[in-house]
Scaffold this motif. Structure first.
Motif, mmCIF file in Angstrom:
data_model
loop_
_atom_site.group_PDB
_atom_site.id
_atom_site.type_symbol
_atom_site.label_atom_id
_atom_site.label_comp_id
_atom_site.label_asym_id
_atom_site.label_seq_id
_atom_site.Cartn_x
_atom_site.Cartn_y
_atom_site.Cartn_z
ATOM 1 N N UNK A 86 0.879 -1.162 0.000
ATOM 2 C CA UNK A 86 0.000 0.000 0.000
ATOM 3 C C UNK A 86 0.915 1.210 0.000
ATOM 4 N N UNK A 87 0.621 2.174 -0.870
ATOM 5 C CA UNK A 87 1.423 3.388 -0.972
ATOM 6 C C UNK A 87 0.486 4.584 -0.866
ATOM 7 N N UNK A 88 0.814 5.507 0.028
ATOM 8 C CA UNK A 88 0.042 6.732 0.190
ATOM 9 C C UNK A 88 0.951 7.936 -0.020
ATOM 10 N N UNK A 89 0.401 8.943 -0.689
ATOM 11 C CA UNK A 89 1.077 10.235 -0.759
ATOM 12 C C UNK A 89 0.194 11.245 -0.044
ATOM 13 N N UNK A 90 0.823 12.081 0.761
ATOM 14 C CA UNK A 90 0.121 13.110 1.524
ATOM 15 C C UNK A 90 0.623 14.475 1.052
ATOM 16 N N UNK A 91 -0.287 15.430 0.997
ATOM 17 C CA UNK A 91 0.154 16.759 0.604
ATOM 18 C C UNK A 91 -0.989 17.734 0.475
ATOM 19 N N UNK A 92 -0.769 18.703 -0.382
ATOM 20 C CA UNK A 92 -1.753 19.740 -0.676
ATOM 21 C C UNK A 92 -2.003 19.735 -2.170
ATOM 22 N N UNK A 93 -3.069 20.421 -2.584
ATOM 23 C CA UNK A 93 -3.377 20.437 -4.015
ATOM 24 C C UNK A 93 -3.901 21.801 -4.441
ATOM 25 N N UNK A 94 -3.482 22.175 -5.606
ATOM 26 C CA UNK A 94 -3.989 23.380 -6.255
ATOM 27 C C UNK A 94 -4.969 22.923 -7.325
ATOM 28 N N UNK A 95 -6.152 23.538 -7.350
ATOM 29 C CA UNK A 95 -7.165 23.196 -8.335
ATOM 30 C C UNK A 95 -6.972 24.056 -9.573
ATOM 31 N N UNK A 96 -6.893 23.413 -10.718
ATOM 32 C CA UNK A 96 -6.730 24.116 -11.993
ATOM 33 C C UNK A 96 -8.006 23.904 -12.802
ATOM 34 N N UNK A 97 -8.594 25.006 -13.264
ATOM 35 C CA UNK A 97 -9.827 24.974 -14.044
ATOM 36 C C UNK A 97 -9.561 25.380 -15.491
ATOM 37 N N UNK A 115 -15.134 15.308 -20.604
ATOM 38 C CA UNK A 115 -15.683 15.299 -19.249
ATOM 39 C C UNK A 115 -14.745 15.866 -18.206
ATOM 40 N N UNK A 116 -13.604 16.433 -18.624
ATOM 41 C CA UNK A 116 -12.630 16.974 -17.665
ATOM 42 C C UNK A 116 -13.249 18.136 -16.889
ATOM 43 N N UNK A 117 -13.216 18.051 -15.572
ATOM 44 C CA UNK A 117 -13.812 19.085 -14.726
ATOM 45 C C UNK A 117 -12.745 19.958 -14.083
ATOM 46 N N UNK A 118 -11.753 19.343 -13.482
ATOM 47 C CA UNK A 118 -10.625 20.064 -12.890
ATOM 48 C C UNK A 118 -9.372 19.210 -13.074
ATOM 49 N N UNK A 119 -8.257 19.852 -12.845
ATOM 50 C CA UNK A 119 -6.999 19.129 -12.704
ATOM 51 C C UNK A 119 -6.470 19.512 -11.335
ATOM 52 N N UNK A 120 -6.085 18.515 -10.567
ATOM 53 C CA UNK A 120 -5.491 18.779 -9.259
ATOM 54 C C UNK A 120 -3.980 18.637 -9.384
ATOM 55 N N UNK A 121 -3.287 19.686 -9.020
ATOM 56 C CA UNK A 121 -1.827 19.726 -9.044
ATOM 57 C C UNK A 121 -1.373 19.526 -7.602
ATOM 58 N N UNK A 122 -0.952 18.310 -7.302
ATOM 59 C CA UNK A 122 -0.672 17.886 -5.929
ATOM 60 C C UNK A 122 0.804 18.066 -5.604
ATOM 61 N N UNK A 123 1.067 18.738 -4.491
ATOM 62 C CA UNK A 123 2.414 18.836 -3.944
ATOM 63 C C UNK A 123 2.520 17.809 -2.819
ATOM 64 N N UNK A 124 3.403 16.850 -3.007
ATOM 65 C CA UNK A 124 3.567 15.743 -2.062
ATOM 66 C C UNK A 124 4.620 16.112 -1.028
ATOM 67 N N UNK A 125 4.255 16.009 0.253
ATOM 68 C CA UNK A 125 5.245 16.276 1.307
ATOM 69 C C UNK A 125 5.600 15.034 2.119
ATOM 70 N N UNK A 126 4.859 13.941 1.905
ATOM 71 C CA UNK A 126 5.160 12.692 2.599
ATOM 72 C C UNK A 126 4.665 11.529 1.758
ATOM 73 N N UNK A 127 5.491 10.499 1.660
ATOM 74 C CA UNK A 127 5.116 9.242 1.024
ATOM 75 C C UNK A 127 5.251 8.168 2.089
ATOM 76 N N UNK A 128 4.245 7.323 2.175
ATOM 77 C CA UNK A 128 4.306 6.234 3.155
ATOM 78 C C UNK A 128 3.948 4.925 2.475
ATOM 79 N N UNK A 129 4.751 3.907 2.729
ATOM 80 C CA UNK A 129 4.444 2.564 2.257
ATOM 81 C C UNK A 129 4.150 1.686 3.464
ATOM 82 N N UNK A 130 3.294 0.713 3.241
ATOM 83 C CA UNK A 130 3.012 -0.279 4.275
ATOM 84 C C UNK A 130 2.673 -1.590 3.580
ATOM 85 N N UNK A 131 2.649 -2.653 4.361
ATOM 86 C CA UNK A 131 2.367 -3.963 3.777
ATOM 87 C C UNK A 131 0.939 -3.969 3.261
ATOM 88 N N UNK A 132 0.706 -4.774 2.286
ATOM 89 C CA UNK A 132 -0.644 -4.962 1.780
ATOM 90 C C UNK A 132 -1.070 -6.402 1.979
#
Length: 179
Positions: A86-97, A115-132
């Motif tokens: 399992x891989x998670x990325x944590x961060x913030x996102x800027x919405x682009x219209x 059908x494109x509504x928005x694009x999220x431009x995500x800045x990742x500040x932490x990546x975490x892996x764990x067993x699946x």
């Protein structure tokens, strides 16, 4: 045992690219937490701390509203195949219209998407892996093209009308960033 990283490493990138589905998680300071499955060819890793995700029109618009209230986002991938991870990325996102200065450049990273509504431009500040280890084996034999076909049939103007009718408020009644 979970491991944490400051950025997306090559092994993480390979894992992300192998997955047919990812999940997004957002929440405002109050109200419901939103977790959504995402598929299709809608995600690009642009660097060790940057992901862009093309958000197609959907039945709700919770992510947009949550990011306006509390700019935090989690993206998660899990393997349903041989490699338990399992891989998670944590961060913030800027919405682009559509109409924003970088909309065309970012949209150009993907196949045409009426059908494109928005694009999220995500800045990742932490990546975490764990067993699946508890994630089941499953097959994803093919992508579902229902949403793309729906948007193609509607056309861009009708999709925008749909947003006005169904995507301006969250299930908790908060406004979204609909434009």
């Amino acid at each position: 045992m979970a491991k944490q990283f400051d950025q997306i490493e090559d092994d993480h990138l390979s894992f992300i690219e192998e997955q047919a589905i990812f999940f997004t998680g957002t929440a405002g300071p109050e109200g419901r937490v939103n977790v959504s499955p995402k598929g299709m060819d809608s995600l690009r890793v642009l660097g060790p701390n940057r992901i862009v995700w093309l958000n197609w029109t959907g039945s709700g618009n919770e992510t947009a509203a949550h990011l306006m209230q509390a700019n935090r986002i989690t993206l998660m991938w899990c393997s349903f195949g041989k490699r338990p991870l399992i891989l998670r990325t944590y961060g913030t996102a800027r919405t682009v219209h559509e109409g924003d200065a970088d909309w065309d450049d970012l949209l150009g990273l993907f196949d045409p998407a009426p059908g494109a509504r928005q694009i999220y431009d995500v800045t990742v500040d932490l990546v975490q892996t764990s067993c699946g280890y508890a994630v089941p084996y499953m097959e994803a034999p093919r992508e579902r093209d229902t949403l793309k076909k729906w948007a193609d049939r509607q056309g861009r103007d009708a999709v925008r009308d749909y947003w006005t009718e169904r995507n301006t408020r969250t299930i908790d009644g908060a406004p979204t960033d609909f434009k």
